[in-house]
Design an enzyme around this catalytic site. Structure first.
Site, mmCIF file in Angstrom:
data_model
loop_
_atom_site.group_PDB
_atom_site.id
_atom_site.type_symbol
_atom_site.label_atom_id
_atom_site.label_comp_id
_atom_site.label_asym_id
_atom_site.label_seq_id
_atom_site.Cartn_x
_atom_site.Cartn_y
_atom_site.Cartn_z
ATOM 1 C CE LYS A 171 34.457 39.562 30.652
ATOM 2 N NZ LYS A 171 33.706 39.926 31.896
ATOM 3 C CD GLU A 174 39.290 33.399 46.983
ATOM 4 O OE1 GLU A 174 38.752 32.956 45.957
ATOM 5 O OE2 GLU A 174 40.188 34.260 46.952
ATOM 6 C CB CYS A 186 43.501 38.145 45.634
ATOM 7 S SG CYS A 186 44.835 39.312 45.323
ATOM 8 C CD GLU A 207 49.143 37.445 39.629
ATOM 9 O OE1 GLU A 207 49.074 36.759 40.665
ATOM 10 O OE2 GLU A 207 50.228 37.820 39.137
HETATM 11 P P1 NAD Z 1 35.705 35.529 38.336
HETATM 12 O O1 NAD Z 1 36.682 34.474 38.013
HETATM 13 O O2 NAD Z 1 34.289 35.139 38.583
HETATM 14 O O3 NAD Z 1 35.627 36.610 37.165
HETATM 15 C C1 NAD Z 1 36.774 37.309 36.725
HETATM 16 C C2 NAD Z 1 36.594 37.698 35.277
HETATM 17 O O4 NAD Z 1 36.551 36.518 34.476
HETATM 18 C C3 NAD Z 1 35.303 38.458 34.974
HETATM 19 O O5 NAD Z 1 35.598 39.459 34.026
HETATM 20 C C4 NAD Z 1 34.413 37.383 34.368
HETATM 21 O O6 NAD Z 1 33.421 37.866 33.502
HETATM 22 C C5 NAD Z 1 35.426 36.548 33.610
HETATM 23 N N1 NAD Z 1 35.042 35.166 33.344
HETATM 24 C C6 NAD Z 1 34.284 34.344 34.112
HETATM 25 N N2 NAD Z 1 34.194 33.117 33.538
HETATM 26 C C7 NAD Z 1 34.905 33.170 32.383
HETATM 27 C C8 NAD Z 1 35.189 32.228 31.339
HETATM 28 N N3 NAD Z 1 34.731 30.989 31.393
HETATM 29 N N4 NAD Z 1 35.952 32.642 30.310
HETATM 30 C C9 NAD Z 1 36.449 33.903 30.258
HETATM 31 N N5 NAD Z 1 36.199 34.832 31.190
HETATM 32 C C10 NAD Z 1 35.453 34.476 32.262
HETATM 33 O O7 NAD Z 1 36.313 36.320 39.565
HETATM 34 P P2 NAD Z 1 35.646 37.508 40.375
HETATM 35 O O8 NAD Z 1 34.507 36.951 41.167
HETATM 36 O O9 NAD Z 1 35.415 38.651 39.453
HETATM 37 O O10 NAD Z 1 36.842 37.954 41.373
HETATM 38 C C11 NAD Z 1 37.071 37.369 42.610
HETATM 39 C C12 NAD Z 1 38.146 36.314 42.510
HETATM 40 O O11 NAD Z 1 39.322 36.879 41.959
HETATM 41 C C13 NAD Z 1 38.578 35.752 43.859
HETATM 42 O O12 NAD Z 1 38.772 34.377 43.741
HETATM 43 C C14 NAD Z 1 39.904 36.443 44.127
HETATM 44 O O13 NAD Z 1 40.784 35.759 44.991
HETATM 45 C C15 NAD Z 1 40.451 36.534 42.745
HETATM 46 N N6 NAD Z 1 41.464 37.592 42.655
HETATM 47 C C16 NAD Z 1 42.781 37.245 42.591
HETATM 48 C C17 NAD Z 1 43.771 38.228 42.536
HETATM 49 C C18 NAD Z 1 45.251 37.900 42.495
HETATM 50 O O14 NAD Z 1 46.038 38.808 42.251
HETATM 51 N N7 NAD Z 1 45.656 36.667 42.717
HETATM 52 C C19 NAD Z 1 43.393 39.568 42.534
HETATM 53 C C20 NAD Z 1 42.042 39.884 42.601
HETATM 54 C C21 NAD Z 1 41.073 38.884 42.659
HETATM 55 O O1 6OD Z 2 48.922 45.448 44.190
HETATM 56 C C1 6OD Z 2 48.882 44.756 43.162
HETATM 57 O O2 6OD Z 2 49.655 44.929 42.215
HETATM 58 C C2 6OD Z 2 47.883 43.686 43.041
HETATM 59 N N1 6OD Z 2 47.965 42.942 41.933
HETATM 60 C C3 6OD Z 2 46.972 43.497 44.009
HETATM 61 C C4 6OD Z 2 46.001 42.465 43.969
HETATM 62 C C5 6OD Z 2 45.031 42.427 44.889
HETATM 63 C C6 6OD Z 2 44.034 41.428 44.850
HETATM 64 O O3 6OD Z 2 42.858 41.595 45.098
#
Ligand code: NAD
Ligand code: 6OD
Length: 484
Positions: free
Chosen positions: A176, A388, A286, A252
């Site tokens: 998804k 964040e 992230c 993550e």
């Molecule tokens: P988000 O949590 O809003 O959405 C991520 C995904 O989850 C989307 O596909 C969304 O449709 C889905 N989703 C939302 N609510 C849901 C629910 N209740 N049940 C199931 N699915 C659901 O995140 P975003 O805004 O797309 O991305 C930004 C965030 O992601 C930031 O907080 C960023 O730090 C984090 N992020 C973390 C990493 C990491 O590796 N730690 C990497 C990339 C992004």
């Molecule tokens: O480089 C990667 O494998 C990884 N998971 C990066 C994540 C970046 C976050 O936005």
């Protein structure tokens, strides 16, 4: 108008409802996306379950790995198509999608295809006190059907970072992708077909989170595990939804990452590295550093240098080679980031640079651009230092001792990544080992070896991805004890 459909059991299928896919560079609608309802998510999970018992389930590891290499070939063959789609969905510069996002998608499959062939497990010769001898060894089996839920910031990179080890381990997946970036997950289905990945192994359901495809997937009783990258509060909601069926989760999540800049650093390297760490992908990584702590002796000098970098950034059209700052992902996200820009001032920040929205006098004014921004002067307890933001912004604060720097860096509920800038190697090791995070870089940032553990502590996640850590999550281990 393009149409992105769901992909279930090897067929592209429409949805009963749909939503628009928006280009963040100018706010235009680029495609219509078919939203999967609960019945279609159920069909996708059923197809994935069936595929486990078909040709895919019977393939040996070597052949599975060969097909993942063919998949990498198929991605590379469609390189321009993936770049174009990723750029249209995210607004990121073409050079960034070409150098980072799309190459990593192919590499993700190659790395796990190679690793699964050599990933071994220990065996133990056991002797009991009464002299009985046994041989213990474990076998690795697929977990089953994996629900894969991904964000919009690095759409293809992060999706394939999960799908590759899941498939290498013999699972099937229902993905998804983020509703903001549906394109590349859909195009990946075509590459799967070309690579001979049997139908039902890779399924795509489009939609949102609550009350939509995301929640239908996490609640589904026949999904064996959920792997999720996104916001921490979404992770909490998913954990709740997955609890009744006790699904393993790999998370993550968000971050509020710190950078520690010591006076003995190579200042040019630190400023260049932190310019990337704060502003790359418009701060929507992230791992980005939103808290920068600088030793007082070089505080003013560092601020001036980073300010210079921020002001030399060139926001613009993604296909313009001079562009190195794209828009934020959506109007809604820009409202959020701007609310923090406003809050920072209310909390008493000094604006070093930025704080607003650039004006272009053309269609980009309908896009979601924002100025790169640097603040100083906030208390450590300020919300802008604790929460964040996920935009091109950082707060810079001075420190006087190593202990103070470590304490400030660790004073957060998150714990994803940190970077340390020093030419004193002993200090580098000493400080790195005190960071309560999953990933620490010394004199670099976002330098990746895909075999290394990747993940966070606290609100930043559960578990580690990368190399053997991914394979362990996507496998069920069966220990076999043979009396000798
Ligand atoms: P988000 O949590 O809003 O959405 C991520 C995904 O989850 C989307 O596909 C969304 O449709 C889905 N989703 C939302 N609510 C849901 C629910 N209740 N049940 C199931 N699915 C659901 O995140 P975003 O805004 O797309 O991305 C930004 C965030 O992601 C930031 O907080 C960023 O730090 C984090 N992020 C973390 C990493 C990491 O590796 N730690 C990497 C990339 C992004
Ligand atoms: O480089 C990667 O494998 C990884 N998971 C990066 C994540 C970046 C976050 O936005």
């Amino acid at each position: 108008m393009k149409l992105f459909q769901n992909y279930i059991d090897g067929r592209f299928v429409p949805g009963k409802r749909g939503f628009a896919d928006i280009n963040p560079a100018d706010g235009s609608t680029i495609a219509h996306v078919a939203e999967a309802d609960a019945a279609q998510v159920d069909e996708a999970v059923h197809a994935a379950r069936q595929a486990l018992h078909g040709e895919w389930g019977r393939l040996g590891i070597r052949e599975r790995a060969a097909r993942l290499h063919s998949l990498a070939d198929a991605i590379e063959k469609r390189f321009d198509c993936f770049v174009h789609a990723e750029v249209a969905d995210t607004g990121k510069p073409v050079w960034l999608a070409s150098r980072l996002d799309v190459p990593r998608a192919a590499v993700n499959f190659r790395v796990f295809a190679d690793l699964i062939k050599i990933a071994g497990l220990e065996s133990f010769q056991t002797e009991t006190p009464d002299g009985v001898q046994a041989l213990n060894y474990a076998v690795r089996k697929p977990l089953g059907v994996i629900g894969v839920i991904t964000p919009w910031n690095l759409p293809l990179l992060l999706l394939t970072w999960k799908v590759a080890p899941a498939l290498a381990s013999g699972n099937t997946v229902v993905v998804k992708p983020s509703e903001e970036t549906p394109a590349t997950a859909t195009i990946l289905a075509e590459a799967m077909e070309e690579a001979g990945i049997p139908r039902g192994v890779y399924n795509v359901v489009h939609g949102f989170g609550p009350g939509s495809a995301g929640e239908f997937l996490t609640q589904h009783p026949d999904v064996n595990a959920i792997t999720f990258t996104g916001e921490s509060k979404t992770g909490a909601a998913i954990m709740k939804a997955a609890a009744p069926t006790v699904k393993p989760v790999s998370f993550e999540l968000g971050g509020k990452n710190a950078a520690l800049v010591f006076a003995d650093c190579n200042l040019d390297d630190a400023v260049k590295g932190l310019s990337d760490a704060v502003f790359l992908n418009t701060g929507q990584v992230c791992l980005c550093a939103e808290r920068v702590y600088v030793e007082r002796k070089i505080f003013s000098q560092f601020i001036e240098a980073l300010k210079g970098r921020a002001e030399s950034l060139n926001p613009g059209w993604p296909n313009d080679e001079k562009t190195n700052l794209g828009p934020l992902i959506s109007a809604q996200h820009r409202v959020k980031v701007l609310s923090y820009y406003k809050l920072a001032k209310e909390e008493g920040a000094t604006v070093v640079t930025g704080g607003g929205v650039p004006q272009f006098g053309d269609k980009r004014d309908h896009g979601f651009y924002i100025q790169p921004t640097i603040y100083t002067g906030l208390r450590e307890s300020a919300r802008c230092v604790k929460e964040e933001i996920f935009g091109p912004v950082c707060h810079i604060a001075p420190f006087d001792s190593e202990e103070e720097a470590v304490a400030m860096a660790n004073d957060t509920n998150y714990g994803l990544a940190a970077s340390i800038w020093t030419t004193d190697l002993k200090r580098g090791h000493r400080v790195a080992q005190q960071m309560t995070v999953g990933i620490t870089w010394v004199n670099c940032w976002f330098l990746r070896d895909l075999r290394t553990p990747f993940g966070g502590v606290g609100l930043s996640g559960i578990g580690r991805e990368g190399g053997i850590h991914s394979l362990n999550f996507y496998s069920e281990l069966n220990n076999i004890c043979i009396r000798l």
